[in-house]
Design an enzyme around this catalytic site. Structure first.
Site, PDB file in Angstrom:
ATOM      1  N   THR A  21       0.850  -1.182   0.000  1.00 30.89           N
ATOM      2  CA  THR A  21       0.000   0.000   0.000  1.00 30.89           C
ATOM      3  C   THR A  21       0.887   1.235   0.000  1.00 30.89           C
ATOM      4  O   THR A  21       1.979   1.222   0.584  1.00 30.89           O
ATOM      5  CB  THR A  21      -1.013  -0.008   1.164  1.00 30.89           C
ATOM      6  OG1 THR A  21      -1.996   0.987   0.920  1.00 30.89           O
ATOM      7  CG2 THR A  21      -0.350   0.219   2.514  1.00 30.89           C
ATOM      8  N   CYS A  27      -3.588   7.644   7.506  1.00 32.89           N
ATOM      9  CA  CYS A  27      -4.082   6.265   7.413  1.00 32.89           C
ATOM     10  C   CYS A  27      -3.085   5.320   8.088  1.00 32.89           C
ATOM     11  O   CYS A  27      -1.916   5.656   8.262  1.00 32.89           O
ATOM     12  CB  CYS A  27      -4.242   5.855   5.951  1.00 32.89           C
ATOM     13  SG  CYS A  27      -5.513   6.756   5.052  1.00 32.89           S
ATOM     14  N   HIS A  44      -5.673  -1.103   4.750  1.00 34.57           N
ATOM     15  CA  HIS A  44      -5.311   0.322   4.670  1.00 34.57           C
ATOM     16  C   HIS A  44      -6.483   1.109   5.252  1.00 34.57           C
ATOM     17  O   HIS A  44      -7.456   1.408   4.561  1.00 34.57           O
ATOM     18  CB  HIS A  44      -5.057   0.704   3.215  1.00 34.57           C
ATOM     19  CG  HIS A  44      -4.595   2.108   3.018  1.00 34.57           C
ATOM     20  ND1 HIS A  44      -3.577   2.414   2.157  1.00 34.57           N
ATOM     21  CD2 HIS A  44      -5.002   3.288   3.535  1.00 34.57           C
ATOM     22  CE1 HIS A  44      -3.383   3.730   2.153  1.00 34.57           C
ATOM     23  NE2 HIS A  44      -4.252   4.275   2.984  1.00 34.57           N
TER      24      HIS A  44
END
Length: 160
Positions: A21, A27, A44
């Protein structure tokens, strides 16, 4: 390679596979490793609580900590991992203050705390984490070794 966007999750035990990711700011990447089955997974997660957008939580459960962790555990189970994360190794990355320098919203910190609170309900906790700060992180997870690599522009890469 399994590439995860914001709110995505994935699990694999396929030799040679990598789950990755990009550009985690506030995040958080939740990484799970089942040492018995050599299954790995990642989510994520963008926000701590799905109650603010229940429709989005239905369509993309990993967008939120409270719906993302259960769906990641289920994806791991489908690959043969233990139920509800039992015996898994957990690692966290992200949760930075990228665009909130006055700490008005504290999304990164709130994400990390929400994730830890949920993990504790499953009797789990992170064995390693690279969270907070003000850098963007890209996270790669290798099925073969379980190795988690983090990279950030201008800082290179390191293992978690």
């Amino acid at each position: 390679m399994i590439t995860l966007g914001v709110g995505d999750h994935g699990a694999s035990k396929k030799p040679g596979e990598v789950i990755k990711t990009y550009a985690l700011g506030s995040c958080v990447a939740v990484v799970l490793l089942d040492p018995k089955t050599r299954t790995v997974g990642m989510a994520h997660i963008a926000l701590p609580d799905s109650s603010i957008q229940p429709d989005r939580a239905k369509e993309r459960p990993a967008y939120f900590a409270d719906t993302g962790l259960p769906v990641l555990f289920k994806a791991m189970e489908k690959q043969g991992a233990a139920k509800n994360g039992h015996g898994m190794i957990v690692k966290l990355a992200g949760g930075a203050k990228v665009m909130d320098h006055n700490e008005v919203f504290n999304i990164g910190k709130r994400n990390v705390l929400a994730i830890k609170k949920i993990l504790w309900q499953y009797k789990l906790g992170p064995v390693a984490e690279d969270v907070a700060g003000s850098i963007s992180r890209t996270v790669s997870l290798e099925v073969d070794t379980g190795r988690v690599t983090i990279s950030s522009a201008g800082r290179g890469s390191w293992y978690l």
